[in-house]
Scaffold this motif. Sequence first.
Motif, PDB file in Angstrom:
ATOM      1  N   SER A  78      -5.489  -1.062   5.581  1.00  0.00           N
ATOM      2  CA  SER A  78      -4.203  -1.714   5.329  1.00  0.00           C
ATOM      3  C   SER A  78      -3.090  -1.077   6.141  1.00  0.00           C
ATOM      4  CB  SER A  78      -3.858  -1.639   3.833  1.00  0.00           C
ATOM      5  OG  SER A  78      -4.850  -2.245   3.042  1.00  0.00           O
ATOM      6  N   GLU A 124       1.260   3.897  -3.145  1.00  0.00           N
ATOM      7  CA  GLU A 124       1.033   5.326  -2.927  1.00  0.00           C
ATOM      8  C   GLU A 124       2.201   6.151  -3.458  1.00  0.00           C
ATOM      9  OE1 GLU A 124       0.427   8.322   0.865  1.00  0.00           O
ATOM     10  OE2 GLU A 124      -0.041   6.195   1.088  1.00  0.00           O
ATOM     11  N   SER A 183       0.831  -1.207   0.000  1.00  0.00           N
ATOM     12  CA  SER A 183       0.000   0.000   0.000  1.00  0.00           C
ATOM     13  C   SER A 183       0.865   1.257   0.000  1.00  0.00           C
ATOM     14  CB  SER A 183      -0.941  -0.008   1.203  1.00  0.00           C
ATOM     15  OG  SER A 183      -0.213  -0.001   2.405  1.00  0.00           O
ATOM     16  N   ARG A 201     -10.407   4.236  -0.502  1.00  0.00           N
ATOM     17  CA  ARG A 201      -9.676   4.967   0.544  1.00  0.00           C
ATOM     18  C   ARG A 201      -9.790   4.247   1.888  1.00  0.00           C
ATOM     19  NH1 ARG A 201     -11.538  10.821   0.317  1.00  0.00           N
ATOM     20  NH2 ARG A 201     -10.660  10.609  -1.749  1.00  0.00           N
ATOM     21  N   SER A 243      -5.152   9.000  -0.632  1.00  0.00           N
ATOM     22  CA  SER A 243      -4.824   7.853  -1.478  1.00  0.00           C
ATOM     23  C   SER A 243      -6.022   6.936  -1.636  1.00  0.00           C
ATOM     24  CB  SER A 243      -3.661   7.060  -0.870  1.00  0.00           C
ATOM     25  OG  SER A 243      -3.430   5.890  -1.608  1.00  0.00           O
ATOM     26  N   HIS A 264      -7.497   1.337   1.912  1.00  0.00           N
ATOM     27  CA  HIS A 264      -6.113   1.796   2.105  1.00  0.00           C
ATOM     28  C   HIS A 264      -5.808   2.026   3.580  1.00  0.00           C
ATOM     29  CE1 HIS A 264      -2.457   4.193   1.908  1.00  0.00           C
ATOM     30  NE2 HIS A 264      -3.086   5.116   2.608  1.00  0.00           N
ATOM     31  N   PRO A 281      -5.459   1.110  -3.270  1.00  0.00           N
ATOM     32  CA  PRO A 281      -4.922   0.054  -2.426  1.00  0.00           C
ATOM     33  C   PRO A 281      -4.129  -0.970  -3.225  1.00  0.00           C
ATOM     34  CG  PRO A 281      -7.288  -0.213  -2.716  1.00  0.00           C
ATOM     35  CD  PRO A 281      -6.920   1.109  -3.304  1.00  0.00           C
TER      36      PRO A 281
END
Length: 547
Positions: A454, A117, A113, A448, A411, A451, A414
């Motif tokens: 994670s 990003e 992740s 999002r 971000s 993400h 994912p």
Amino acid sequence: MNYWIEKTLVDGRTDRIQGERALGKALWSPQKDKRGGDIYKNMRKVDVGDIVFHFIDNKEIAGVSVVKEKAIKTSGLSGTPWDRAAYLIALRDYSELNPKINRDELLNYSNKSILTEVAQVSEVFYTRTLSLRQGAYLTPCPPKLVTLISSIYKTKFNKDLPHVNSNNMIEFSHEIQNISSLSSFHDDLSNAGLQYLKKLITRFIASLLTKPFVLLTGLSGSGKTKLAQAFAQWICEDESQYKLIPVGADWTNREPLLGYPNALNPEEYIKPESGVLDLIIHAKDYPSLPHFLILDEMNLSIVERYFADFLSVMESKKEIPLYPKGSVNNGVPASLGIPENLFIIGTVNIDETTNMFSPKVLDRANTIEFRVTSQEMQAFLNSASEIDIEALNGKGAASAYSFLKMAANKSSYPADIDLIKETLIQFFDELKKTGAEFGYRSAVEILRLIHHLSVLDNSLTTNEKMDIAIMQKLLPKLHGSRRKICPILETLGGFCLEENGNIVKDVFEKADFDFGAHEVLYPLSLEKITRMYRGAVENGFASFAEA
């Protein structure tokens, strides 16, 4: 000063083993590729004092060096693939890493992740699947990637990387260091006598980071308000940063939240007794501190009547007009936006005295349902203790900076994007049949949310994260008569299993079905879908919110 990654082959190359172009002594490359492409342009961007990580033989970061001189144009070397016009950059102070950082320690699933990003904002030496890019000889190493490499080395070997100034590990280093501090909220809750599943805490914090509007619904007395209050007290420095407001059944407009101009004295603006307006102004004045507005029993009144302005500016980012500009002079601004450091949490109970939420409200929030299992009740009864919520005051204030930085990270890419997209399309097609399909906003917020899940807990599997997203963003909008909703629930329930069988007979009508069985892909969602199906059969109607 910038950081770079040289991806080069050393084994079997005499020019990289000895001489002025050896590893750590210089960077060198052709000026153009064989087709005339300018793929080595980064060589011209390197400056004196920049730091270079040397990734060699496609398997490890072997050393770090400092740039001595800018690139000069020179000739290539005969007998090498680079026998044409070249760039040469002199290096100094090469430090060989001992031990080295293996490729798998950096390019792995748990880091995906973060790596994804980084790849969204910079050219990188790896691909979306974490293989190595062909031709990426010299690529930038953004601060987040520098910090990740440094943290791997520090954690594994208890050493600092040579030439990497730890003081320059900016915002993302705070994020990495304080994720564990955010995770300690669960332990602090337990010490204060409040018991919640760790996974629920992760969902709650990830939801706040995804979007600053979260609804807590479910069983009355299951700890919804206490969780919201506890987190606010834990992460805030003092009471000026949060308000717990009980919503009144008589709230028919925005005045209980935002106040109103005094009709008898046009120069005066009457602030609400709730203190909400002061909280918003305080949040605007102190952007580096998180603020929390907790609306308890949010649906005692029709939400759109008193909350419509908030719902609108959440998306438009415009300001709410309070009075004609220039007509009031008592410290209240003429218009007010919702600051990004203000987080709104609503608690919801369903009974004959409350109102249902419209799709407009549900679409803008992450909705978390609170349920209590028999095992959880047993654990509570076995270890129940007096609650000391004041013990939480300010314990997580050091995490406030990290929390706001993570919330500002938009971000939405994912690591496991392909499987997630496939699942979302399945659910979209089926929800569309009831008019409950999701739009672009919900799709972005789902990505999002996944993400942030994670980042907060990298042990969560893709299916677990997808299960949470389905439960919080897709199912809440489902409602309707038995005739309308049952066929959809049957299809959605089938999506939650590895193999489609007779979902009605094998799951919905089976009182002792094990939702934790290995064939269940999304246990949270399947258990909820089952309850909704049974409710529709028994009552002729079903919705996500239930008593």
